[in-house]
Write an enzyme that holds these catalytic residues in place. Structure first.
Site, PDB file in Angstrom:
ATOM      1  N   GLY A  46      15.333  -6.168  18.404  1.00 51.79           N
ATOM      2  CA  GLY A  46      14.022  -6.218  17.740  1.00 51.79           C
ATOM      3  C   GLY A  46      13.155  -7.319  18.334  1.00 51.79           C
ATOM      4  O   GLY A  46      13.583  -8.474  18.419  1.00 51.79           O
ATOM      5  N   GLY A  60      12.670 -11.294  15.474  1.00 56.11           N
ATOM      6  CA  GLY A  60      13.474 -11.321  16.694  1.00 56.11           C
ATOM      7  C   GLY A  60      12.998 -12.401  17.655  1.00 56.11           C
ATOM      8  O   GLY A  60      13.807 -13.161  18.202  1.00 56.11           O
ATOM      9  N   PHE A 108      -4.091 -14.288  -3.108  1.00 53.07           N
ATOM     10  CA  PHE A 108      -3.428 -13.001  -2.913  1.00 53.07           C
ATOM     11  C   PHE A 108      -2.821 -12.574  -4.248  1.00 53.07           C
ATOM     12  O   PHE A 108      -2.673 -13.393  -5.160  1.00 53.07           O
ATOM     13  CB  PHE A 108      -2.325 -13.140  -1.849  1.00 53.07           C
ATOM     14  CG  PHE A 108      -2.595 -12.378  -0.574  1.00 53.07           C
ATOM     15  CD1 PHE A 108      -3.823 -12.447   0.058  1.00 53.07           C
ATOM     16  CD2 PHE A 108      -1.607 -11.585   0.009  1.00 53.07           C
ATOM     17  CE1 PHE A 108      -4.068 -11.748   1.239  1.00 53.07           C
ATOM     18  CE2 PHE A 108      -1.835 -10.885   1.178  1.00 53.07           C
ATOM     19  CZ  PHE A 108      -3.067 -10.964   1.798  1.00 53.07           C
ATOM     20  N   GLN A 165       7.782  -0.433  -1.509  1.00 53.46           N
ATOM     21  CA  GLN A 165       6.460  -0.896  -1.940  1.00 53.46           C
ATOM     22  C   GLN A 165       5.372   0.095  -1.543  1.00 53.46           C
ATOM     23  O   GLN A 165       5.292   0.518  -0.388  1.00 53.46           O
ATOM     24  CB  GLN A 165       6.140  -2.255  -1.306  1.00 53.46           C
ATOM     25  CG  GLN A 165       4.766  -2.758  -1.703  1.00 53.46           C
ATOM     26  CD  GLN A 165       4.625  -4.256  -1.511  1.00 53.46           C
ATOM     27  OE1 GLN A 165       4.346  -4.722  -0.416  1.00 53.46           O
ATOM     28  NE2 GLN A 165       4.845  -5.010  -2.571  1.00 53.46           N
ATOM     29  N   HIS A 169       1.432   0.236  -1.254  1.00 50.68           N
ATOM     30  CA  HIS A 169       0.279  -0.672  -1.226  1.00 50.68           C
ATOM     31  C   HIS A 169      -0.887   0.033  -1.897  1.00 50.68           C
ATOM     32  O   HIS A 169      -1.162   1.201  -1.603  1.00 50.68           O
ATOM     33  CB  HIS A 169      -0.073  -1.025   0.221  1.00 50.68           C
ATOM     34  CG  HIS A 169      -0.955  -2.227   0.341  1.00 50.68           C
ATOM     35  ND1 HIS A 169      -2.257  -2.239  -0.102  1.00 50.68           N
ATOM     36  CD2 HIS A 169      -0.708  -3.470   0.835  1.00 50.68           C
ATOM     37  CE1 HIS A 169      -2.775  -3.439   0.132  1.00 50.68           C
ATOM     38  NE2 HIS A 169      -1.863  -4.197   0.696  1.00 50.68           N
ATOM     39  N   LEU A 203      -3.831   0.545   6.566  1.00 55.61           N
ATOM     40  CA  LEU A 203      -3.926  -0.514   5.553  1.00 55.61           C
ATOM     41  C   LEU A 203      -5.327  -1.114   5.463  1.00 55.61           C
ATOM     42  O   LEU A 203      -5.954  -1.403   6.475  1.00 55.61           O
ATOM     43  CB  LEU A 203      -2.931  -1.629   5.893  1.00 55.61           C
ATOM     44  CG  LEU A 203      -2.871  -2.749   4.850  1.00 55.61           C
ATOM     45  CD1 LEU A 203      -2.238  -2.269   3.560  1.00 55.61           C
ATOM     46  CD2 LEU A 203      -2.124  -3.953   5.383  1.00 55.61           C
ATOM     47  N   GLU A 251      -4.825  -6.636   1.495  1.00 58.94           N
ATOM     48  CA  GLU A 251      -5.028  -7.290   0.205  1.00 58.94           C
ATOM     49  C   GLU A 251      -6.018  -8.456   0.344  1.00 58.94           C
ATOM     50  O   GLU A 251      -6.658  -8.883  -0.621  1.00 58.94           O
ATOM     51  CB  GLU A 251      -3.667  -7.821  -0.271  1.00 58.94           C
ATOM     52  CG  GLU A 251      -3.634  -8.301  -1.682  1.00 58.94           C
ATOM     53  CD  GLU A 251      -2.192  -8.420  -2.176  1.00 58.94           C
ATOM     54  OE1 GLU A 251      -1.453  -7.422  -2.123  1.00 58.94           O
ATOM     55  OE2 GLU A 251      -1.811  -9.517  -2.600  1.00 58.94           O
ATOM     56  N   ARG A 304       1.111  -5.813  -6.211  1.00 57.74           N
ATOM     57  CA  ARG A 304       0.852  -4.478  -5.663  1.00 57.74           C
ATOM     58  C   ARG A 304       1.392  -3.342  -6.519  1.00 57.74           C
ATOM     59  O   ARG A 304       0.756  -2.302  -6.633  1.00 57.74           O
ATOM     60  CB  ARG A 304       1.469  -4.401  -4.269  1.00 57.74           C
ATOM     61  CG  ARG A 304       0.726  -5.303  -3.334  1.00 57.74           C
ATOM     62  CD  ARG A 304       1.371  -5.379  -1.999  1.00 57.74           C
ATOM     63  NE  ARG A 304       0.539  -6.233  -1.162  1.00 57.74           N
ATOM     64  CZ  ARG A 304       0.852  -6.612   0.060  1.00 57.74           C
ATOM     65  NH1 ARG A 304       1.991  -6.217   0.593  1.00 57.74           N
ATOM     66  NH2 ARG A 304       0.036  -7.382   0.747  1.00 57.74           N
ATOM     67  N   HIS A 309       4.227   1.170   2.037  1.00 55.51           N
ATOM     68  CA  HIS A 309       3.866   0.010   2.850  1.00 55.51           C
ATOM     69  C   HIS A 309       5.046  -0.845   3.308  1.00 55.51           C
ATOM     70  O   HIS A 309       5.052  -1.350   4.417  1.00 55.51           O
ATOM     71  CB  HIS A 309       2.899  -0.867   2.046  1.00 55.51           C
ATOM     72  CG  HIS A 309       2.422  -2.072   2.773  1.00 55.51           C
ATOM     73  ND1 HIS A 309       1.726  -1.996   3.961  1.00 55.51           N
ATOM     74  CD2 HIS A 309       2.544  -3.407   2.493  1.00 55.51           C
ATOM     75  CE1 HIS A 309       1.422  -3.230   4.377  1.00 55.51           C
ATOM     76  NE2 HIS A 309       1.919  -4.090   3.515  1.00 55.51           N
ATOM     77  N   ARG A 369       7.592  -7.029  -3.515  1.00 50.60           N
ATOM     78  CA  ARG A 369       7.235  -8.168  -2.656  1.00 50.60           C
ATOM     79  C   ARG A 369       5.803  -8.605  -2.919  1.00 50.60           C
ATOM     80  O   ARG A 369       4.913  -7.760  -3.063  1.00 50.60           O
ATOM     81  CB  ARG A 369       7.364  -7.745  -1.194  1.00 50.60           C
ATOM     82  CG  ARG A 369       6.783  -8.744  -0.226  1.00 50.60           C
ATOM     83  CD  ARG A 369       7.058  -8.360   1.192  1.00 50.60           C
ATOM     84  NE  ARG A 369       6.179  -7.350   1.733  1.00 50.60           N
ATOM     85  CZ  ARG A 369       4.971  -7.575   2.263  1.00 50.60           C
ATOM     86  NH1 ARG A 369       4.479  -8.801   2.289  1.00 50.60           N
ATOM     87  NH2 ARG A 369       4.266  -6.585   2.763  1.00 50.60           N
TER      88      ARG A 369
END
Ligand SMILES: Cc1cc2nc3c(=O)[nH]c(=O)nc-3n(C[C@H](O)[C@H](O)[C@H](O)COP(=O)(O)OP(=O)(O)OC[C@H]3O[C@@H](n4cnc5c(N)ncnc54)[C@H](O)[C@@H]3O)c2cc1C
Length: 600
Positions: free
Chosen positions: A44, A49, A154, A267, A269, A279, A282, A313, A378, A413
């Protein structure tokens, strides 16, 4: 302050050596396959990563990164809104100053008390240093007038805590780390698709990967592997995720006997662009954007009287779905995100990417018109079951970032906590690997050679197949089944129907043939292997969601509308046993914050 010695001794004019020849002396070829030997492999090239690779390289150990795409195309690059840290650069409404403890409290409450509180406290404590460390590496953050790093409010956060770079935070962060990876000459096996882990007696000894350019299968012998392959959002339709977010790492780990954790928590969004589901950060609401329904009403005040548009969310996504279901949305199923009152200057300074996306993909300029939005998949809260050191059930195999579930997000989250998780745990887990590596003996090569032969034979068999359903019809059916049956609102009957559809698709995928019979750059072959991984994870999500008879965070059961701490204040653990999915439980780490009802 953490200082990576190599980063601050940059060797300006050194040329970069490509992975394929850098370690040529340690490579061997057998038949058509190539075997590579390295001490530490990172699978990754996203933020997790690359951050881990830098840390390990700084300890002068042999580390390489493998990525199925160029690292800068990892999904981390798409992150918009920001990264949380209690820098306290903007005081709260009552003049109080943010602290890591408040950040931890907001995170645990946001998680509906399913997050492991020891992991959350590590992440929140490390956050301020981590943001400053990125700054010292050269990352450009947006600034306040006094020159300090800017922070915006947020969802679910008690303070303006989210540090940002306009609405391109992931782009800035990933490019910063990538430049240092180049400077440190860390080899990257780019466009290598990892297919399996090789393990023996509870110990991970390497992996196999297809070199996409040639179609050749390579074997990697390694003392330690860090999985950092990101999320699996693409098992759903209407997703904000990159096309590469297929959950390969989670599926590969599960097949190797490593448990997955809390996979039912997905999740959604609240604000993705109607039509394409790109997206709309937020950060747009953080800057003052509001949600309005078809009657022009700011409906969030009915659902979250205190936080209104900046509730977490899960709360906002459910509210939008309710508005649409009760006829207060627009035809086609959307409501409006209105930024017009922010004014052109603020929109162009703080949300330039959002504006451009709205213009390009919906033909709407947010300075003049409201943006049509609807909830979309999301983020994957669940993942490879790993502890705070990234340690998994398989010795020598570690996991971090979105593919892992160290459990800092629990059942939901908070925005801005994922970028944070990637860099905090990317570094800390690299430290753990550095500590462990001297005790790990060099693995035998035979097991990896055999695994390469197995994958090679399997690819030949796939390429020889004829007939069967079209690959993309199965992909589409899976995505729609997952969104419609395991979406924002769930119930037993619908989910059981969904699970049997997924099982049918699994049968069909084993018959799929592909027209391109070449090995080189065979994208259809890679899509098919990804689909096998996605269907396995779809089944795991389904079992977890059916099994959890309560509503918690993002998992909303209309047939069990309440949180049930007596039966379900625990993690869902999934394993494959005798070829079947097996579900069990594991306790949540509590102790710092007392359990409460979650109201906003
Ligand atoms: C549109 C969008 C915006 C977001 N905005 C924010 C935000 O503002 N704030 C926030 O906190 N979070 C945000 N998130 C979430 C956050 O960006 C991700 O959770 C995080 O970046 C994941 O990083 P990662 O390093 O775990 O994985 P990724 O960045 O997804 O990288 C995964 C890597 O694994 C490699 N890989 C995968 N499978 C294989 C395989 N089989 N073989 C070889 N390599 C493989 C890929 O090539 C890639 O390099 C956002 C997410 C999205 C989708």
């Amino acid at each position: 302050m953490l200082i990576l010695k190599k980063i601050f001794q940059i060797r300006g004019d050194e040329t970069i050596t490509l992975a394929s020849n850098q370690n040529a002396e340690s490579n061997s070829t057998k038949g058509s396959s190539v075997i590579h030997h390295h001490d530490i492999l990172i699978i990754g090239g996203g933020l997790t990563g690359l951050r881990a690779a830098l840390q390990i390289s700084d300890a002068d150990l042999d580390v390489v990164v493998i990525s199925k795409v160029h690292p800068l195309r990892s999904h981390s690059v798409a992150a918009q809104g920001g990264m949380n840290a209690s820098l306290g650069n903007i005081p709260g409404e009552d003049g109080s100053i943010d602290s890591w403890e408040t950040h931890a409290y907001d995170t645990v409450k946001g998680s509906d008390y399913l997050a492991d509180q020891n992991a959350v406290s590590i992440m929140c404590r490390e956050a301020p240093t981590t943001v400053l460390e990125l700054e010292h590496m050269g990352m450009v953050w947006s600034r306040l007038d006094n020159g300090k790093i800017a922070q915006r409010p947020f969802g679910g956060a008690g303070f303006p805590r989210t540090c940002y770079a306009a609405d391109r935070t992931g782009h800035n962060a990933l490019n910063t780390l990538y430049e240092h990876v180049m400077d440190c000459n860390i080899p990257i096996y780019e466009e290598f698709f990892v297919t399996s882990l090789v393990h023996d007696n509870g110990r991970c000894v390497g992996c196999t990967a297809i070199e996409i350019m040639t179609g050749r299968v390579h074997g990697f012998v390694a003392k330690a592997i860090l999985m950092a392959t990101g999320g699996f959002g693409r098992i759903f339709s209407k997703s904000t995720n990159a096309l590469i977010n297929n959950g390969d790492g989670q599926a590969i780990a599960l097949r190797a006997g490593v448990p997955l954790k809390d996979m039912e928590f997905i999740q959604f969004h609240p604000t993705t662009l109607y039509g394409t589901n790109i997206l709309m950060s937020e950060g747009a609401r953080g800057e003052g954007g509001i949600l309005v329904n078809r009657d022009g009403e700011r409906f969030m005040k009915h659902y979250a009287p205190k936080s209104i548009d900046l509730a977490p969310r899960d709360v906002v996504a459910r509210a939008i779905e309710m508005e649409i279901a009760e006829g207060r949305g627009y035809e086609g199923g959307y409501v409006h995100l209105d930024l017009r009152h922010l004014g052109a200057d603020k929109i162009m300074e703080r949300l330039p990417g959002i504006r451009q996306i709205a213009i390009d993909f919906a033909g709407v300029d947010p300075i003049i018109d409201p943006i049509p939005i609807q909830p979309g998949q999301h983020y994957s809260m669940g993942g490879i079951d790993a502890d705070i050191n990234g340690v998994t059930l398989l010795t020598g195999f570690y996991a971090a970032g979105e593919c892992a579930c160290i459990s800092v997000h629990g059942a939901n989250r908070l925005g801005g906590n994922s970028l944070l998780e990637t860099v905090v745990f990317g570094r800390l887990i690299a430290d753990k690997i550095i500590e462990d590596i001297s005790d790990i003996p060099k693995p035998e090569v035979e097991l990896v050679e055999n695994a390469v032969q197995e994958i090679d034979t399997r690819i030949e068999q796939i390429l020889e197949r004829t007939g069967g359903k079209h690959l993309f019809i199965i992909i589409d059916s899976m995505k729609h089944t997952m969104f419609n049956k395991f979406g924002i609102f769930r119930d037993s009957q619908r989910m059981k129907g969904g699970l049997s559809e997924i099982k049918k698709l699994q049968d069909q995928v084993s018959q799929v043939s592909i027209n391109n019979k070449d090995r080189a750059v065979n994208q259809a072959l890679i899509r098919l292997l990804e689909l096998e991984n996605m269907l396995l994870l779809a089944e795991v999500v389904a079992y977890g969601a059916i099994n959890r008879e309560e509503s918690r965070g993002s998992h909303t059961r209309t047939d069990y509308p309440k949180r049930d701490d007596k039966r379900f204040l625990n993690h869902t653990i999934t394993l494959i046993q005798d070829g079947k999915i097996n579900i069990s439980n594991k306790p949540v780490n509590l102790g710092m914050f007392e359990l409460k009802e979650r109201v906003y």
